[in-house]
Design an enzyme around this catalytic site. Sequence first.
Site, PDB file in Angstrom:
ATOM      1  CB  CYS A 116      -0.929   0.035   1.211  1.00 40.38           C
ATOM      2  SG  CYS A 116      -1.895   1.575   1.228  1.00 40.38           S
ATOM      3  CB  CYS A 159      -1.765   4.454   4.649  1.00 41.99           C
ATOM      4  SG  CYS A 159      -3.233   3.937   3.743  1.00 41.99           S
ATOM      5  CB  SER A 160      -0.053   0.251   6.430  1.00 43.78           C
ATOM      6  OG  SER A 160      -0.906   0.816   7.404  1.00 43.78           O
ATOM      7  CB  CYS A 161      -4.705  -0.599   2.464  1.00 35.21           C
ATOM      8  SG  CYS A 161      -5.317   1.088   2.676  1.00 35.21           S
TER       9      CYS A 161
HETATM   10 CO   LIG Z   1      -3.173   2.010   2.865  1.00 39.24          CO
END
Ligand SMILES: [Co+2]
Length: 111
Positions: free
Chosen positions: A16, A19-21
Amino acid sequence: MVAVENTPTVHNMIVCTLCSCYPWPVLGLPPNWYKSHAYRSRAVIEPRAVLREFGLELPDSIEVRVWDSTAEIRYLVLPERPAGSENMSEEQLAGLVTRDAMIGTAQVRLP
Ligand SMILES: [Co+2]
């Protein structure tokens, strides 16, 4: 959630960049490196170099596809079945699958 299949000619990895999906309903919390700026930027710019640092050296004959997750779409990798596993049961095969293999930074190997 979208599953992308690794084959003898295609290797998928997920990231991602924003962000950190992450497909947390399936894989739980993401590892710290998945959330790092280095992984998020380098996975799309130089995926083969990143994979090499994870110990995965892929020949040029294998296409590397990078999937950028979003809040709407999360990806996970369906690992390639390792050679020599023809006689293993579904349960035994499932036991070989690691979190990293489903992010695409590792392959599934026989023990
Ligand atoms: Co994300």
